[in-house]
Design an enzyme around this catalytic site. Structure first.
Site, PDB file in Angstrom:
ATOM      1  N   ALA A   1       7.907  -1.156   3.632  1.00 21.58           N
ATOM      2  CA  ALA A   1       9.240  -1.148   3.017  1.00 21.58           C
ATOM      3  C   ALA A   1       9.469   0.115   2.204  1.00 21.58           C
ATOM      4  O   ALA A   1      10.453   0.224   1.479  1.00 21.58           O
ATOM      5  CB  ALA A   1       9.404  -2.384   2.137  1.00 21.58           C
ATOM      6  N   GLY A   2       8.558   1.071   2.313  1.00 21.82           N
ATOM      7  CA  GLY A   2       8.715   2.321   1.577  1.00 21.82           C
ATOM      8  C   GLY A   2       8.454   2.145   0.091  1.00 21.82           C
ATOM      9  O   GLY A   2       8.947   2.904  -0.733  1.00 21.82           O
TER      10      GLY A   2
ATOM     11  N   GLU B   1      -5.959   9.213   1.430  1.00 19.64           N
ATOM     12  CA  GLU B   1      -4.892   8.935   2.404  1.00 19.64           C
ATOM     13  C   GLU B   1      -4.802  10.055   3.443  1.00 19.64           C
ATOM     14  O   GLU B   1      -4.611   9.800   4.633  1.00 19.64           O
ATOM     15  CB  GLU B   1      -3.555   8.744   1.671  1.00 19.64           C
ATOM     16  CG  GLU B   1      -2.441   8.410   2.619  1.00 19.64           C
ATOM     17  CD  GLU B   1      -1.435   7.406   2.075  1.00 19.64           C
ATOM     18  OE1 GLU B   1      -1.689   6.801   1.023  1.00 19.64           O
ATOM     19  OE2 GLU B   1      -0.394   7.246   2.719  1.00 19.64           O
TER      20      GLU B   1
ATOM     21  N   ASP C   1       3.243   8.926  -5.095  1.00 15.85           N
ATOM     22  CA  ASP C   1       3.006   7.477  -5.037  1.00 15.85           C
ATOM     23  C   ASP C   1       1.739   7.091  -5.792  1.00 15.85           C
ATOM     24  O   ASP C   1       1.714   6.102  -6.541  1.00 15.85           O
ATOM     25  CB  ASP C   1       2.898   7.016  -3.579  1.00 15.85           C
ATOM     26  CG  ASP C   1       4.111   7.418  -2.759  1.00 15.85           C
ATOM     27  OD1 ASP C   1       5.132   7.807  -3.360  1.00 15.85           O
ATOM     28  OD2 ASP C   1       4.033   7.353  -1.518  1.00 15.85           O
TER      29      ASP C   1
ATOM     30  N   SER D   1      -9.268  -9.253   2.354  1.00 17.11           N
ATOM     31  CA  SER D   1      -7.897  -9.349   1.866  1.00 17.11           C
ATOM     32  C   SER D   1      -7.339 -10.730   2.162  1.00 17.11           C
ATOM     33  O   SER D   1      -7.593 -11.282   3.242  1.00 17.11           O
ATOM     34  CB  SER D   1      -7.032  -8.288   2.562  1.00 17.11           C
ATOM     35  OG  SER D   1      -5.664  -8.615   2.405  1.00 17.11           O
TER      36      SER D   1
HETATM   37  C1  GLA Z   1       6.242   9.346   0.655  1.00 16.55           C
HETATM   38  C2  GLA Z   1       5.057  10.185   0.201  1.00 16.55           C
HETATM   39  C3  GLA Z   1       5.337  10.829  -1.143  1.00 16.55           C
HETATM   40  C4  GLA Z   1       6.670  11.571  -1.134  1.00 16.55           C
HETATM   41  C5  GLA Z   1       7.774  10.688  -0.562  1.00 16.55           C
HETATM   42  C6  GLA Z   1       9.071  11.427  -0.386  1.00 16.55           C
HETATM   43  O1  GLA Z   1       6.414   8.254  -0.190  1.00 16.55           O
HETATM   44  O2  GLA Z   1       3.905   9.379   0.082  1.00 16.55           O
HETATM   45  O3  GLA Z   1       4.299  11.690  -1.496  1.00 16.55           O
HETATM   46  O4  GLA Z   1       6.576  12.777  -0.437  1.00 16.55           O
HETATM   47  O5  GLA Z   1       7.425  10.136   0.695  1.00 16.55           O
HETATM   48  O6  GLA Z   1       9.577  11.799  -1.629  1.00 16.55           O
END
Ligand code: GLA
Length: 437
Positions: A176-177, A215, A227, A121
């Site tokens: 950062a979500g 994951e 995601d 990476s």
């Molecule tokens: C994370 C998880 C998702 C989902 C969200 C909350 O991003 O990876 O699968 O559950 O949280 O909506």
């Protein structure tokens, strides 16, 4: 490795602070469909027009050649995401409404003669080697476990992989979500499939599920499907309404040029493997079991209220179930609002979602709440909420494009005053899901 250790694909741009709006600045106009560059002409945006990111792939190609001694044969990519609404509903068989964003992980790939994967990476010092003919186990460096899990999943699915050198490059801010982990998994899958000449061999939703399993098993993070699904199935200019019970989808237009979506990163790092996420899942499952339902998708508000009154559900189960039932309804209502161009209604639903995540689901934090409350009274703001799993990460603000710059500045200033540090804010939009570059 520590289960769920986030991979270090941080990057370029993730350290940037303040707004990226550049009044009178320059940007590239991107075509609406699949993020293709329509014109290389540089244009001057009207004041307040957002700049969107387009990763420069040249350094990836150059570094690949420098490290591996030959040019890459394939270039692939997979994006991060933000979820517009429908949070913590995916693992309850509910609906979600995410978009793929203009932050991505790209990979350069070339086949090797032996049956080894070499994974490197641009954002990490250590590289990994994976022997395809031996059992694939977790190991060091921890970031490569997401890739090991995907390789194992593809082999299990009967895909004949070949040895390959792979170099990743990310501009998805880490922690950062914005689903950098899912982007890494999906990008790995794209890279390994391309090397094997098997691009398209796994159906999109199956590929998302394979990455989700990677994951779970290789990173110890019990995530839902959202995601990975949006990283695979995103479309430029569209949000994806995904029914997580059966995998069915509907593309919802999300490309009104009068609106812009701002992402404000609290820089409070979260990891799904930390325990809070798994605890919420368990509470939801136990609530559904006590209601004798397959999942909370089958519950309604009356059932939850009755079960709370009779003591069938404890206090936390009641709160979690109330959020899930309300959030599923809000997601479907938000789709109608979006289809009708009713941003005021859409914004109300965003605020409702945030309040429910804060009060009933208890996954917000002071920084996320502050961004929402700072944005709310500002002219031109339609709605705001936390996005993703919570406990930190990012909030999103849906705003009128012409006011977006002043909104970003006001929120960033209020945040700095309250927390004594910057809160990076950038504009994003719905981009294409994973593919070849
Ligand atoms: C994370 C998880 C998702 C989902 C969200 C909350 O991003 O990876 O699968 O559950 O949280 O909506």
């Amino acid at each position: 490795m520590a289960a769920g250790t986030p991979h270090p694909l941080v990057l370029a741009g993730s350290g940037e602070s303040g707004s990226i709006f550049r009044p009178g600045g320059r940007f590239f106009r991107l075509a609406g469909r699949r993020g293709q560059l329509r014109s290389r002409r540089r244009l001057t945006p009207p004041r307040g027009r957002a700049s969107f990111r387009r990763m420069n792939i040249e350094p990836l190609k150059e570094q690949f050649a420098a490290r591996f001694g030959r040019p890459p044969q394939h270039l692939v990519r997979a994006p991060g995401r933000v979820n517009l609404v429908g949070e913590h509903t995916d693992y309850n068989d509910g609906f979600v409404l995410p978009i793929a964003i203009d932050r991505q992980i790209a990979a350069a790939v070339a086949i090797r003669e032996d049956r080894t994967l070499r994974l490197a990476s641009m954002e990490a010092d250590e590289q990994a080697a994976v022997a395809l003919d031996e059992p694939i186990e977790t190991g060091s460096p921890a970031w490569a476990n997401y890739c090991r899990g995907v390789a194992a999943g593809l082999l299990d699915a009967g895909v004949e992989l070949v040895g390959a050198d792979v170099l990743f490059h990310s501009d998805v801010p880490l922690g950062a979500g914005l689903s950098s982990s899912a982007a890494l998994e999906v990008c790995t899958a794209m890279a390994l499939l391309a090397a094997a000449g098997k691009t398209g061999a796994v159906a999109p939703y199956d590929l998302a599920r394979l990455c989700q399993t990677a994951e779970h098993v290789y990173a110890g993070a019990p995530c839902g499907i959202m995601d990975q699904a949006i990283s695979v199935m995103g479309r430029a200019g569209r949000a994806l309404l995904l029914d997580c019970r059966d995998g069915s989808t509907e593309l919802i237009p999300f490309d009104d040029p009068r609106m812009v979506l701002l992402v404000a990163d609290t820089q409070v790092k979260h990891a799904i493997a930390d325990g809070g996420y798994a605890a919420r899942r368990t509470q939801c499952e136990s609530a559904a079991a006590k209601l004798h339902l397959p999942s909370l998708r089958d519950a309604d508000a009356g059932m939850v209220a009755d079960a709370a009154e009779t003591g069938k559900l404890d206090e936390k189960e009641t709160m979690r179930a109330r959020h899930v039932v309300g959030e599923i309804a809000r997601t479907l209502a938000a789709v109608e609002a979006l289809k009708g161009g009713d941003y005021r209604r859409f914004g109300e639903l965003m605020y409702g979602s945030h309040a429910s995540l804060r009060d009933d689901y208890e996954v917000s934090c002071p920084e996320l709440d502050a961004i929402v409350e700072l944005a709310r009274p500002l002219g031109g703001v339609c709605g705001a909420r936390m996005t993703g799993g919570g406990f930190g990460g990012s909030a999103i603000i849906l705003a009128q494009a012409e006011r977006a710059e002043e909104i970003s500045q006001a929120v960033a200033a209020g945040f700095a005053e309250r927390f004594g540090r910057a809160c990076p804010i950038f504009a994003t939009r719905a981009e294409a899901g994973a593919g070849m570059l």
